[in-house]
Design an enzyme around this catalytic site. Structure first.
Site, PDB file in Angstrom:
ATOM      1  N   ILE A   1      -4.354   3.495   4.314  1.00 51.45           N
ATOM      2  CA  ILE A   1      -4.458   4.603   3.064  1.00 51.45           C
ATOM      3  C   ILE A   1      -4.156   3.431   2.068  1.00 51.45           C
ATOM      4  O   ILE A   1      -3.716   2.195   1.916  1.00 51.45           O
ATOM      5  CB  ILE A   1      -2.979   5.737   2.848  1.00 51.45           C
ATOM      6  CG1 ILE A   1      -2.069   4.780   3.152  1.00 51.45           C
ATOM      7  CG2 ILE A   1      -3.310   6.689   4.123  1.00 51.45           C
ATOM      8  CD1 ILE A   1      -0.384   5.696   3.390  1.00 51.45           C
ATOM      9  N   CYS A   2      -4.374   4.272   0.927  1.00 47.69           N
ATOM     10  CA  CYS A   2      -4.192   3.431  -0.789  1.00 47.69           C
ATOM     11  C   CYS A   2      -2.879   3.116  -1.024  1.00 47.69           C
ATOM     12  O   CYS A   2      -2.019   3.577  -0.379  1.00 47.69           O
ATOM     13  CB  CYS A   2      -4.871   3.896  -2.063  1.00 47.69           C
ATOM     14  SG  CYS A   2      -6.805   4.042  -2.247  1.00 47.69           S
ATOM     15  N   PRO A   3      -2.818   1.385  -1.036  1.00 46.28           N
ATOM     16  CA  PRO A   3      -3.177   0.967  -1.571  1.00 46.28           C
ATOM     17  C   PRO A   3      -3.695  -0.114  -0.854  1.00 46.28           C
ATOM     18  O   PRO A   3      -4.449  -1.677  -1.468  1.00 46.28           O
ATOM     19  CB  PRO A   3      -2.793  -0.141  -2.503  1.00 46.28           C
ATOM     20  CG  PRO A   3      -0.566   0.090  -2.033  1.00 46.28           C
ATOM     21  CD  PRO A   3      -1.482   1.552  -1.146  1.00 46.28           C
ATOM     22  N   PHE A   4      -3.560  -0.131   0.421  1.00 44.28           N
ATOM     23  CA  PHE A   4      -3.177  -0.767   1.642  1.00 44.28           C
ATOM     24  C   PHE A   4      -4.995  -1.290   2.014  1.00 44.28           C
ATOM     25  O   PHE A   4      -5.451  -2.502   2.527  1.00 44.28           O
ATOM     26  CB  PHE A   4      -2.725  -0.384   2.785  1.00 44.28           C
ATOM     27  CG  PHE A   4      -1.481  -0.154   2.788  1.00 44.28           C
ATOM     28  CD1 PHE A   4      -0.925  -1.786   3.012  1.00 44.28           C
ATOM     29  CD2 PHE A   4      -0.729   0.942   2.627  1.00 44.28           C
ATOM     30  CE1 PHE A   4       0.847  -1.871   2.478  1.00 44.28           C
ATOM     31  CE2 PHE A   4       0.309   0.345   2.785  1.00 44.28           C
ATOM     32  CZ  PHE A   4       1.542  -0.532   2.664  1.00 44.28           C
ATOM     33  N   THR A   5      -5.715   0.216   1.247  1.00 41.64           N
ATOM     34  CA  THR A   5      -7.425  -0.114   1.537  1.00 41.64           C
ATOM     35  C   THR A   5      -8.179  -1.576   0.883  1.00 41.64           C
ATOM     36  O   THR A   5      -8.461  -2.142   1.460  1.00 41.64           O
ATOM     37  CB  THR A   5      -8.406   1.110   1.620  1.00 41.64           C
ATOM     38  OG1 THR A   5      -7.434   2.042   0.319  1.00 41.64           O
ATOM     39  CG2 THR A   5      -8.118   2.062   2.212  1.00 41.64           C
TER      40      THR A   5
END
Length: 80
Positions: free
Chosen positions: A12-16
């Site tokens: 999920i964002c922000p990990f993407t």
């Protein structure tokens, strides 16, 4: 065929973007990478963030005819 590949469909964002940015940092200028992503937020944010950081988006297409919130395949070229 790309020089590198990463699958961030489970993130999920922000990990993407963080994972994609880490991949780009390991690449040499001119190399390409395929990024598999899923969901509306990564579909919007990852390409935008990559271009803001000076990278080229070569293509962005859904896999297997999936809709906008399905899995997409982004191909980028490291420019800087």
């Amino acid at each position: 065929m790309s020089d590198h590949a990463i699958d961030i469909t489970g993130d999920i964002c922000p990990f993407t973007f963080v994972k994609t940015k880490l991949l780009v940092e390991r690449m040499r200028v001119g190399e390409t990478a395929t990024v598999r992503l899923k969901g509306l937020e990564p579909l919007k944010n990852v390409p935008r963030s990559l271009t803001e950081h000076g990278q080229a988006i070569l293509s962005l297409e859904p896999e297997n005819g999936e809709g906008p919130d399905g899995v997409h395949r982004l191909i980028l070229r490291k420019m800087t």
